[in-house]
Design a protein around this motif. Structure first.
Motif, PDB file in Angstrom:
ATOM      1  N   ASP A 150     -19.823 -17.608 -79.591  1.00 55.85           N
ATOM      2  CA  ASP A 150     -19.930 -17.663 -78.132  1.00 55.85           C
ATOM      3  C   ASP A 150     -20.798 -16.552 -77.546  1.00 55.85           C
ATOM      4  N   LEU A 151     -20.578 -15.305 -77.972  1.00 52.73           N
ATOM      5  CA  LEU A 151     -21.335 -14.192 -77.400  1.00 52.73           C
ATOM      6  C   LEU A 151     -22.815 -14.328 -77.714  1.00 52.73           C
ATOM      7  N   LEU A 152     -23.137 -14.677 -78.940  1.00 59.71           N
ATOM      8  CA  LEU A 152     -24.533 -14.860 -79.329  1.00 59.71           C
ATOM      9  C   LEU A 152     -25.154 -16.025 -78.567  1.00 59.71           C
ATOM     10  N   TYR A 153     -24.415 -17.103 -78.432  1.00 56.10           N
ATOM     11  CA  TYR A 153     -24.895 -18.290 -77.712  1.00 56.10           C
ATOM     12  C   TYR A 153     -25.272 -17.930 -76.269  1.00 56.10           C
ATOM     13  N   GLN A 154     -24.398 -17.153 -75.616  1.00 58.07           N
ATOM     14  CA  GLN A 154     -24.667 -16.756 -74.234  1.00 58.07           C
ATOM     15  C   GLN A 154     -25.934 -15.924 -74.126  1.00 58.07           C
ATOM     16  N   TRP A 155     -26.111 -14.966 -75.049  1.00 57.00           N
ATOM     17  CA  TRP A 155     -27.265 -14.075 -74.957  1.00 57.00           C
ATOM     18  C   TRP A 155     -28.555 -14.752 -75.380  1.00 57.00           C
ATOM     19  N   VAL A 156     -28.482 -15.692 -76.295  1.00 58.60           N
ATOM     20  CA  VAL A 156     -29.685 -16.449 -76.645  1.00 58.60           C
ATOM     21  C   VAL A 156     -30.216 -17.179 -75.410  1.00 58.60           C
ATOM     22  N   HIS A 157     -29.324 -17.816 -74.657  1.00 53.91           N
ATOM     23  CA  HIS A 157     -29.755 -18.533 -73.456  1.00 53.91           C
ATOM     24  C   HIS A 157     -30.223 -17.572 -72.364  1.00 53.91           C
ATOM     25  N   ARG A 158     -29.565 -16.427 -72.217  1.00 57.60           N
ATOM     26  CA  ARG A 158     -30.010 -15.461 -71.216  1.00 57.60           C
ATOM     27  C   ARG A 158     -31.389 -14.920 -71.556  1.00 57.60           C
ATOM     28  N   LEU A 159     -31.640 -14.693 -72.838  1.00 58.08           N
ATOM     29  CA  LEU A 159     -32.947 -14.180 -73.245  1.00 58.08           C
ATOM     30  C   LEU A 159     -34.043 -15.222 -73.041  1.00 58.08           C
ATOM     31  N   ILE A 160     -33.714 -16.487 -73.192  1.00 55.34           N
ATOM     32  CA  ILE A 160     -34.693 -17.537 -72.902  1.00 55.34           C
ATOM     33  C   ILE A 160     -35.092 -17.472 -71.427  1.00 55.34           C
ATOM     34  N   ARG A 161     -34.092 -17.341 -70.547  1.00 55.99           N
ATOM     35  CA  ARG A 161     -34.392 -17.260 -69.112  1.00 55.99           C
ATOM     36  C   ARG A 161     -35.134 -15.964 -68.781  1.00 55.99           C
ATOM     37  N   TYR A 162     -34.791 -14.889 -69.485  1.00 54.51           N
ATOM     38  CA  TYR A 162     -35.463 -13.603 -69.271  1.00 54.51           C
ATOM     39  C   TYR A 162     -36.945 -13.697 -69.635  1.00 54.51           C
ATOM     40  N   ARG A 163     -37.241 -14.292 -70.781  1.00 49.17           N
ATOM     41  CA  ARG A 163     -38.634 -14.430 -71.202  1.00 49.17           C
ATOM     42  C   ARG A 163     -39.428 -15.299 -70.238  1.00 49.17           C
ATOM     43  N   ALA A 164     -38.759 -16.263 -69.612  1.00 49.22           N
ATOM     44  CA  ALA A 164     -39.433 -17.156 -68.667  1.00 49.22           C
ATOM     45  C   ALA A 164     -39.577 -16.517 -67.290  1.00 49.22           C
ATOM     46  N   GLY A 165     -38.981 -15.347 -67.081  1.00 46.81           N
ATOM     47  CA  GLY A 165     -39.106 -14.664 -65.809  1.00 46.81           C
ATOM     48  C   GLY A 165     -38.136 -15.100 -64.746  1.00 46.81           C
ATOM     49  N   VAL A 166     -37.063 -15.798 -65.138  1.00 45.45           N
ATOM     50  CA  VAL A 166     -36.091 -16.261 -64.145  1.00 45.45           C
ATOM     51  C   VAL A 166     -34.756 -15.528 -64.281  1.00 45.45           C
ATOM     52  N   LYS A 167     -34.696 -14.533 -65.129  1.00 44.12           N
ATOM     53  CA  LYS A 167     -33.475 -13.760 -65.319  1.00 44.12           C
ATOM     54  C   LYS A 167     -33.848 -12.307 -65.529  1.00 44.12           C
ATOM     55  N   ILE A 168     -33.136 -11.404 -64.864  1.00 45.08           N
ATOM     56  CA  ILE A 168     -33.364  -9.972 -65.036  1.00 45.08           C
ATOM     57  C   ILE A 168     -32.281  -9.404 -65.937  1.00 45.08           C
ATOM     58  N   ILE A 169     -32.696  -8.633 -66.936  1.00 46.48           N
ATOM     59  CA  ILE A 169     -31.767  -7.913 -67.805  1.00 46.48           C
ATOM     60  C   ILE A 169     -32.167  -6.442 -67.748  1.00 46.48           C
ATOM     61  N   SER A 170     -31.296  -5.602 -67.249  1.00 48.75           N
ATOM     62  CA  SER A 170     -31.613  -4.184 -67.136  1.00 48.75           C
ATOM     63  C   SER A 170     -31.534  -3.518 -68.506  1.00 48.75           C
ATOM     64  N   PRO A 171     -32.211  -2.379 -68.680  1.00 46.73           N
ATOM     65  CA  PRO A 171     -32.150  -1.688 -69.970  1.00 46.73           C
ATOM     66  C   PRO A 171     -30.727  -1.336 -70.390  1.00 46.73           C
ATOM     67  N   ILE A 172     -29.889  -0.883 -69.454  1.00 44.69           N
ATOM     68  CA  ILE A 172     -28.522  -0.509 -69.824  1.00 44.69           C
ATOM     69  C   ILE A 172     -27.715  -1.737 -70.225  1.00 44.69           C
ATOM     70  N   GLU A 173     -27.929  -2.846 -69.519  1.00 41.15           N
ATOM     71  CA  GLU A 173     -27.237  -4.092 -69.866  1.00 41.15           C
ATOM     72  C   GLU A 173     -27.678  -4.580 -71.248  1.00 41.15           C
ATOM     73  N   ALA A 174     -28.965  -4.452 -71.529  1.00 42.62           N
ATOM     74  CA  ALA A 174     -29.472  -4.863 -72.839  1.00 42.62           C
ATOM     75  C   ALA A 174     -28.888  -3.993 -73.947  1.00 42.62           C
TER      76      ALA A 174
END
Length: 205
Positions: A121-145
């Motif tokens: 579950d945790l990996l699944y969530q972050w894989v999808h968040r990283l897809i949105r991040y790479r596309a420029g529709v999601k912000i991930i801060s350095p501390i969150e990363a």
């Protein structure tokens, strides 16, 4: 009988495509390391690269250019601008009437669809968040990363059979690598009156 493109070459062809499209950034050190790794893999497994000489040469040339550029987003994008314009001209010449935004949405949906549902579950969530991040529709801060990278590594240590084996292993290693890059990315730009950085710090990788 045809063979699949070697995994290291496929990985870097994919990532260089995102550099051309402005969706990711490679630093000088990353490009230098990637070029050395590709050349080393080619020397160790020459039979795997039969039929992919042109792709290998293209990747090595582009990584060589990137390895000599300053670590700035606009510099890296300008390196690939000519190639991007060529691709756009070819698309227009082919009579494509699909807008860039529509193509981006379609590509993003397809990338989400390719993620297997059986990931932890945790990996699944972050894989999808990283897809949105790479596309420029999601912000991930350095501390969150950084926090996410630690959580994923801890989970993998506790449950290596789920994270470090089979299909999940590739997604896990890529996720922690990208989160590590976000957590340690250089942020350049001007300082606001409150001391915070502006400028390149707001660019999505």
């Amino acid at each position: 009988m045809s063979q699949l493109m070697p995994a290291p070459l496929a990985t870097w062809m994919w990532r260089l495509e995102r550099v051309r499209n402005g969706r990711t950034v490679l630093t000088k050190s990353q490009a230098t390391t990637a070029r050395a790794d590709l050349a080393g893999d080619r020397a160790a497994h020459p039979e795997s690269y039969v039929g992919y000489e042109e792709e290998l040469a293209t990747a090595l040339d582009e990584l060589d250019v990137l390895s000599r550029q300053a670590n700035r987003h606009d510099d890296l994008l300008s390196v690939m601008a000519a190639d991007r314009r060529r691709a756009e001209r070819e698309a227009r010449a082919a009579g494509s009437d699909v807008s860039a935004s529509a193509r981006a949405r379609s590509s993003l949906a397809a990338e989400h669809d390719r993620v297997p549902a059986g990931l932890p579950d945790l990996l699944y969530q972050w894989v999808h968040r990283l897809i949105r991040y790479r596309a420029g529709v999601k912000i991930i801060s350095p501390i969150e990363a950084a926090q996410a990278e630690i959580r994923l590594r801890n989970e993998a240590d506790l449950r290596p059979g789920l994270y470090r084996a089979g299909v999940a292993a590739g997604y896990y290693h890529r996720a922690v690598r990208e989160l590590g890059e976000i957590a340690t990315a250089e942020r350049r730009g001007r300082r606001d009156r409150d001391g915070s950085m502006r400028g390149l710090s707001g660019i999505l990788v």
